[in-house]
Design an enzyme around this catalytic site. Structure first.
Site, mmCIF file in Angstrom:
data_model
loop_
_atom_site.group_PDB
_atom_site.id
_atom_site.type_symbol
_atom_site.label_atom_id
_atom_site.label_comp_id
_atom_site.label_asym_id
_atom_site.label_seq_id
_atom_site.Cartn_x
_atom_site.Cartn_y
_atom_site.Cartn_z
ATOM 1 N N ASP A 87 0.896 -1.257 -0.097
ATOM 2 C CA ASP A 87 0.157 -0.056 0.243
ATOM 3 C C ASP A 87 0.827 1.159 0.194
ATOM 4 O O ASP A 87 1.623 1.409 0.690
ATOM 5 C CB ASP A 87 -0.709 -0.059 1.275
ATOM 6 C CG ASP A 87 -2.122 1.065 1.224
ATOM 7 O OD1 ASP A 87 -1.898 2.055 0.509
ATOM 8 O OD2 ASP A 87 -2.948 0.808 2.045
ATOM 9 N N ASP A 98 -3.309 7.343 -3.400
ATOM 10 C CA ASP A 98 -3.159 6.402 -2.317
ATOM 11 C C ASP A 98 -3.553 5.074 -3.084
ATOM 12 O O ASP A 98 -4.615 5.000 -3.751
ATOM 13 C CB ASP A 98 -3.982 6.628 -0.934
ATOM 14 C CG ASP A 98 -3.964 5.699 -0.171
ATOM 15 O OD1 ASP A 98 -3.393 4.692 -0.245
ATOM 16 O OD2 ASP A 98 -4.738 5.770 0.799
ATOM 17 N N HIS A 158 -11.606 6.276 1.981
ATOM 18 C CA HIS A 158 -11.614 7.600 2.888
ATOM 19 C C HIS A 158 -11.540 8.811 1.929
ATOM 20 O O HIS A 158 -10.884 8.587 1.026
ATOM 21 C CB HIS A 158 -10.573 7.667 3.757
ATOM 22 C CG HIS A 158 -9.132 7.243 3.308
ATOM 23 N ND1 HIS A 158 -8.444 8.147 2.848
ATOM 24 C CD2 HIS A 158 -8.727 5.978 2.987
ATOM 25 C CE1 HIS A 158 -7.295 7.192 2.325
ATOM 26 N NE2 HIS A 158 -7.438 6.063 2.404
ATOM 27 N N HIS A 166 -6.647 11.142 5.769
ATOM 28 C CA HIS A 166 -8.097 10.744 5.962
ATOM 29 C C HIS A 166 -8.751 12.063 6.148
ATOM 30 O O HIS A 166 -8.330 12.655 7.208
ATOM 31 C CB HIS A 166 -8.178 9.985 7.141
ATOM 32 C CG HIS A 166 -7.752 8.342 6.826
ATOM 33 N ND1 HIS A 166 -9.040 7.660 6.511
ATOM 34 C CD2 HIS A 166 -6.780 7.904 6.530
ATOM 35 C CE1 HIS A 166 -8.358 6.347 6.283
ATOM 36 N NE2 HIS A 166 -6.848 6.557 6.357
ATOM 37 N N GLU A 193 -10.819 1.459 -1.106
ATOM 38 C CA GLU A 193 -9.916 0.327 -0.973
ATOM 39 C C GLU A 193 -10.652 -0.781 -0.530
ATOM 40 O O GLU A 193 -10.718 -1.205 0.845
ATOM 41 C CB GLU A 193 -8.783 0.552 0.076
ATOM 42 C CG GLU A 193 -9.262 1.534 1.111
ATOM 43 C CD GLU A 193 -7.810 2.046 1.914
ATOM 44 O OE1 GLU A 193 -6.796 0.980 2.222
ATOM 45 O OE2 GLU A 193 -7.880 3.006 2.461
ATOM 46 N N GLU A 288 -6.442 -0.720 -4.190
ATOM 47 C CA GLU A 288 -7.006 0.499 -3.790
ATOM 48 C C GLU A 288 -6.511 1.460 -4.887
ATOM 49 O O GLU A 288 -5.676 1.226 -5.627
ATOM 50 C CB GLU A 288 -6.115 0.903 -2.551
ATOM 51 C CG GLU A 288 -6.524 2.302 -2.196
ATOM 52 C CD GLU A 288 -5.926 2.868 -0.954
ATOM 53 O OE1 GLU A 288 -4.815 2.149 -0.454
ATOM 54 O OE2 GLU A 288 -6.435 3.599 -0.121
HETATM 55 CO CO CO Z 1 -6.303 4.446 1.882
#
Ligand code: CO
Length: 305
Positions: A87, A98, A158, A166, A193, A288
């Protein structure tokens, strides 16, 4: 809200770099590789391309769903039969991307990976300005259930803000009734995600954290000189973005880092993120992407073609 051309340009560039770093990291996941080597390669790739890591590269193995990154003196070395989530986050001037991918070295969890990858692809297909958060969760859950697996209910996507990984709103991987009327408006940046598992579909915190971030709060009583020294480096380099002790190793002594971070956490100045582990030790897969909603279109910033 991101509407300016310059912000869009930086988000798109950060997305491309994060996507490339993700795929590069995945290519390094093989028998004998260490989490530290892979994470350091990923993080230096991001820096070399002119961005900064938006958070420490996460290298979460098997039942660990998220939030593992190697500490100052611990590491994971791969036996060759693991399921590894890489990630990755990159940012340019606080404009974040992200993205994550799962690699199955065992060859036994192809269906689980397919279920979760397909869940994300189905979301990519339906996202448009003003989409309901509920519809994203419904799509993720239905796709993963079709394969007889469970989404992880207490892990969510998020919204993302500038220098904020976030930004306050979560994007559940299941249809939440409370989100029935909630829509994602143009100008919103967010990560979807999906996590899927052959376990119970819940994670809990377990083990010690190697990821921290600054809460933005100052304590009521003055900091000691050591605490101030550590905090100064953190605020200067990471602001409120997550970081890991590894990144401080060049500037501060190991003991100063470990002690300093613990004290600052106890005083509410820092928050830590321990590894998140599936409650039945089920195997977890994750994919994600980051989405930018504009007035009349969607950019999936981390999707490479
Ligand atoms: Co994330």
């Amino acid at each position: 809200m991101f509407v300016l051309d310059e912000a869009v340009d930086k988000l798109v560039r950060a997305g491309r770099i994060a996507g490339e770093a993700r795929d590069y990291g995945a290519s390094l996941v093989k028998k004998g590789a260490s989490a530290r080597e892979v994470c350091e390669e990923v993080e230096s790739y991001i820096r070399r391309k002119g961005a900064q890591p938006a958070f420490p590269c996460n290298f979460s193995v098997n039942e660990v769903a998220a939030h593992y990154t190697p500490g100052l003196d611990d590491d994971v070395r791969l036996a060759g039969d693991e399921v590894v989530k890489v990630d990755v986050g990159a940012h340019i001037d606080g404009y974040i991307a992200d993205t994550a991918v799962t690699v199955d070295l065992s060859g036994r969890y192809g269906d689980l990976l397919r279920a979760v990858r397909e869940a994300l692809e189905n979301v990519v297909r339906i996202v448009r300005p003003n989409i309901r958060v509920y519809d994203i969760g419904r799509t993720v859950e239905a796709t993963i259930k079709k394969y007889k697996f469970k989404p992880v209910r207490n892990l969510t996507g998020h919204t993302i803000g500038r220098y904020m990984i976030h930004a306050g709103e979560s994007i559940p991987n299941v249809p939440e009734r409370s989100m029935f009327y909630k829509r994602l408006r143009p100008g919103t940046l967010f990560a979807v995600e999906p996590f899927g598992t052959n376990g119970r579909g819940y994670v809990r915190e377990e083990g010690s954290a190697n990821i921290y971030s600054y809460t933005g709060r100052r304590p009521r009583t003055p900091l000691t000189p050591e605490e101030s020294a550590v905090l100064e480096v953190i605020v200067e380099r990471f602001r409120t973005l997550p970081f890991t002790p590894r990144w401080l190793a060049g500037e501060l002594e190991g003991k100063v880092i470990v002690e300093g971070l613990k004290k600052l956490e106890r005083r509410g100045v820092l928050v830590s993120y321990p590894p998140l582990v599936e409650v039945e030790n089920g195997i977890v897969a994750q994919f994600e992407h980051t989405f930018l909603l504009l007035k009349d279109r969607v950019i999936v910033t981390t999707k490479l073609d």
